[in-house]
Structure formats: C-alpha cells, structure tokens
Design a protein around this motif. Structure first.
Motif, PDB file in Angstrom:
ATOM      1  N   GLY A  15       0.913  -1.282   0.007  1.00  9.43           N
ATOM      2  CA  GLY A  15       0.110  -0.073   0.014  1.00  9.43           C
ATOM      3  C   GLY A  15       0.952   1.271   0.007  1.00  9.43           C
ATOM      4  N   ASN A  16       0.165   2.259   0.323  1.00 10.28           N
ATOM      5  CA  ASN A  16       0.833   3.716   0.311  1.00 10.28           C
ATOM      6  C   ASN A  16       2.085   3.669   1.296  1.00 10.28           C
ATOM      7  N   THR A  17       1.994   3.237   2.420  1.00  8.70           N
ATOM      8  CA  THR A  17       3.158   3.225   3.296  1.00  8.70           C
ATOM      9  C   THR A  17       4.291   2.391   2.873  1.00  8.70           C
ATOM     10  N   GLY A  18       4.046   1.380   2.315  1.00  9.01           N
ATOM     11  CA  GLY A  18       4.976   0.010   1.759  1.00  9.01           C
ATOM     12  C   GLY A  18       5.644   0.846   0.635  1.00  9.01           C
ATOM     13  N   GLN A  19       5.202   1.418  -0.179  1.00  7.84           N
ATOM     14  CA  GLN A  19       5.653   1.938  -1.277  1.00  7.84           C
ATOM     15  C   GLN A  19       6.760   2.908  -0.978  1.00  7.84           C
ATOM     16  N   LEU A  20       6.137   3.984   0.045  1.00  6.35           N
ATOM     17  CA  LEU A  20       7.098   4.953   0.486  1.00  6.35           C
ATOM     18  C   LEU A  20       8.159   4.397   1.341  1.00  6.35           C
ATOM     19  N   MET A  21       8.143   3.536   2.089  1.00  8.83           N
ATOM     20  CA  MET A  21       9.095   2.731   2.876  1.00  8.83           C
ATOM     21  C   MET A  21      10.044   1.917   1.932  1.00  8.83           C
ATOM     22  N   ASP A  22       9.375   1.174   1.039  1.00  5.70           N
ATOM     23  CA  ASP A  22      10.443   0.592  -0.103  1.00  5.70           C
ATOM     24  C   ASP A  22      11.284   1.518  -0.995  1.00  5.70           C
ATOM     25  N   ARG A  23      10.740   2.731  -1.091  1.00  7.48           N
ATOM     26  CA  ARG A  23      11.613   3.491  -1.714  1.00  7.48           C
ATOM     27  C   ARG A  23      12.759   4.098  -1.016  1.00  7.48           C
ATOM     28  N   ILE A  24      12.521   4.451   0.161  1.00  9.25           N
ATOM     29  CA  ILE A  24      13.377   4.925   1.111  1.00  9.25           C
ATOM     30  C   ILE A  24      14.559   3.961   1.393  1.00  9.25           C
ATOM     31  N   ALA A  25      13.823   2.748   1.686  1.00 13.78           N
ATOM     32  CA  ALA A  25      14.935   1.598   1.891  1.00 13.78           C
ATOM     33  C   ALA A  25      15.818   1.321   0.666  1.00 13.78           C
ATOM     34  N   MET A  26      15.347   1.327  -0.593  1.00 15.80           N
ATOM     35  CA  MET A  26      16.138   1.163  -1.943  1.00 15.80           C
ATOM     36  C   MET A  26      17.177   2.365  -1.794  1.00 15.80           C
ATOM     37  N   ASP A 139      16.746   9.318  20.454  1.00 11.26           N
ATOM     38  CA  ASP A 139      16.597  10.887  19.964  1.00 11.26           C
ATOM     39  C   ASP A 139      15.812  10.613  18.676  1.00 11.26           C
ATOM     40  N   PHE A 140      14.544  11.348  18.764  1.00 10.73           N
ATOM     41  CA  PHE A 140      13.628  11.380  17.568  1.00 10.73           C
ATOM     42  C   PHE A 140      14.245  12.329  16.845  1.00 10.73           C
ATOM     43  N   SER A 141      14.536  11.709  15.407  1.00 11.68           N
ATOM     44  CA  SER A 141      15.781  12.397  14.582  1.00 11.68           C
ATOM     45  C   SER A 141      14.723  13.000  13.233  1.00 11.68           C
ATOM     46  N   GLY A 142      13.659  12.614  13.012  1.00 10.36           N
ATOM     47  CA  GLY A 142      12.866  12.993  11.678  1.00 10.36           C
ATOM     48  C   GLY A 142      11.718  12.250  11.342  1.00 10.36           C
ATOM     49  N   VAL A 143      10.723  12.753  10.432  1.00  9.85           N
ATOM     50  CA  VAL A 143       9.829  12.178  10.033  1.00  9.85           C
ATOM     51  C   VAL A 143       9.674  12.145   8.356  1.00  9.85           C
ATOM     52  N   ALA A 144       9.176  11.246   7.830  1.00 11.85           N
ATOM     53  CA  ALA A 144       8.897  11.347   6.232  1.00 11.85           C
ATOM     54  C   ALA A 144       7.581  11.081   6.035  1.00 11.85           C
ATOM     55  N   HIS A 145       6.746  12.275   5.870  1.00 12.28           N
ATOM     56  CA  HIS A 145       5.145  12.067   5.777  1.00 12.28           C
ATOM     57  C   HIS A 145       4.975  12.461   4.416  1.00 12.28           C
ATOM     58  N   VAL A 146       4.019  11.604   3.853  1.00 12.59           N
ATOM     59  CA  VAL A 146       3.344  11.903   2.328  1.00 12.59           C
ATOM     60  C   VAL A 146       1.836  11.611   2.508  1.00 12.59           C
ATOM     61  N   ASN A 147       1.265  12.811   2.009  1.00 12.52           N
ATOM     62  CA  ASN A 147      -0.194  12.764   1.929  1.00 12.52           C
ATOM     63  C   ASN A 147      -0.695  11.948   0.726  1.00 12.52           C
ATOM     64  N   CYS A 148      -1.283  10.738   1.289  1.00 10.91           N
ATOM     65  CA  CYS A 148      -2.018   9.883   0.191  1.00 10.91           C
ATOM     66  C   CYS A 148      -3.479   9.893  -0.080  1.00 10.91           C
ATOM     67  N   ARG A 149      -3.990  11.037   0.245  1.00 10.61           N
ATOM     68  CA  ARG A 149      -5.466  11.319  -0.082  1.00 10.61           C
ATOM     69  C   ARG A 149      -5.936  10.454  -1.431  1.00 10.61           C
ATOM     70  N   ASP A 150      -5.050  10.770  -2.488  1.00 15.71           N
ATOM     71  CA  ASP A 150      -5.501  10.398  -3.835  1.00 15.71           C
ATOM     72  C   ASP A 150      -4.512   9.066  -4.165  1.00 15.71           C
ATOM     73  N   GLY A 151      -3.709   8.409  -2.972  1.00 16.35           N
ATOM     74  CA  GLY A 151      -3.105   7.188  -3.192  1.00 16.35           C
ATOM     75  C   GLY A 151      -1.612   7.653  -3.377  1.00 16.35           C
ATOM     76  N   TYR A 152      -0.737   6.808  -3.476  1.00 15.25           N
ATOM     77  CA  TYR A 152       0.589   7.261  -3.186  1.00 15.25           C
ATOM     78  C   TYR A 152       0.987   7.480  -4.738  1.00 15.25           C
ATOM     79  N   ILE A 153       1.549   8.900  -4.741  1.00 13.90           N
ATOM     80  CA  ILE A 153       1.840   9.182  -6.122  1.00 13.90           C
ATOM     81  C   ILE A 153       3.242  10.031  -5.772  1.00 13.90           C
ATOM     82  N   LEU A 154       4.517   9.546  -6.872  1.00  8.93           N
ATOM     83  CA  LEU A 154       5.334  10.167  -6.568  1.00  8.93           C
ATOM     84  C   LEU A 154       5.506  11.504  -6.697  1.00  8.93           C
ATOM     85  N   PRO A 155       6.023  12.244  -5.741  1.00 10.28           N
ATOM     86  CA  PRO A 155       6.077  13.762  -5.847  1.00 10.28           C
ATOM     87  C   PRO A 155       6.735  14.289  -7.085  1.00 10.28           C
TER      88      PRO A 155
END
Length: 167
Positions: A15-26, A139-155
């Motif tokens: 889903g949306n979070t999986g796609q985002l996380m996979d992109r970051i992990a890659m 140490d809370f060091s950051g957040v990566a958040h994407v609005n997926c109201r319309d699905g995960y769309i590459l920015p």
C-alpha cells in the motif's frame, strides 16, 4: 550505507506506506522488517509470551544505531502490529534478564515514516512516537510523511530520503 533497520506495519504490504518505505529502503540500502510476518503476542503482564518472535527481533534491532518506524496513520494511531511491537518493548524494561539489553535503546536515533490523508501527520499520532522515544531515551530525529489522499503518487519534486537519516 546506514546502520539502520526499518520496522514496517500496515494492513497492506504494498500500500501507500509500503511503497514509500520501499523507496526509502532502496535508496538507503536498508532492511525492512514486515511486522505482519512476525509471530508476536500482545503485551502480557506475566510475560507468558516469551517464546514468540519478539525477543529475537528486538535483539536484532538493537544491533542498529538508527531505527525507522513505518506505519500508516489509522484513526490517529499506528497499525496494530506496530502497537504490539511498541507495547512489547516493556518486556525489555521489566524482565531482569532483558533489562541491560533494553537500556541499549538509549541514544539510538528514531525516525517515523508514515502516510495519511493529511498534509502533515496528525499531532496525536506523532506525539505517541515522540513520547515513547523520549521515555526510552531515544533521539527522535525525523519524519517522512506523504499525503496519500489520492493514493501514493511520486512527488513532482524528488523526495530525498537520504536526508531522513544521517550517518
């Protein structure tokens, strides 16, 4: 390569979070552990669940300096398996034979990767992570958040997940 591991929880792996996380992990060349693949029981005050997958996973996680917690926002909270994982950290704070291991969370860098239908992750969602990390001495060091109201769309602009973590 970063000394990091990602803990992922969602009802949909791709889903949306999986796609985002996979992109970051890659980009970061890091491992993503899908908590849905783990056999973890809910927190138990009597610790009768010590034979599940939580302790071995946690000991593996402790080998990393940077931890990424990836989950969509579900009703202003984390996905169920992530909640179980976070609750079970208590085992490493309560059981005498695990206490020294639990103390190794202190000083680790923690990040959140999440998606929602909002422009920013809701404060109630983020405060649960901030408070947990603070309590654990992380140490809370950051957040990566994407609005997926319309699905995960590459920015249109490149998401630079490499800036999420530091070496």
């Amino acid at each position: 390569m970063f000394n990091a591991i990602a803990l992922f929880s969602s009802s949909r792996r791709n889903g949306n979070t999986g796609q985002l996380m996979d992109r970051i992990a890659m980009e970061l060349e890091i491992e993503v552990v899908d908590l849905a693949d783990m056999r973890m029981s809910a927190y138990d005050y009597e610790h009768r669940n010590r034979n599940d997958d939580f302790e071995p996973l946690m000991k593996r996680v402790l080998a990393f300096d940077q931890l990424i917690f990836a989950t969509p926002v579900y009703w202003y909270a984390v996905a169920p398996a992530m909640k179980v994982f976070l609750d079970r950290i208590s085992d490493f704070l309560e059981l005498p034979d695990l206490l020294s291991e639990g103390r190794r969370l202190r000083g680790k860098r923690a990040y959140v990767v999440c998606t929602s239908i909002y422009d920013e992750a809701p404060e109630s969602f983020m405060s649960a992570f901030r408070d947990t990390f603070s309590y654990l001495g992380m140490d809370f060091s950051g957040v990566a958040h994407v609005n997926c109201r319309d699905g995960y769309i590459l920015p249109n602009t490149t998401l630079k997940p490499c800036h999420l973590l530091s070496t």
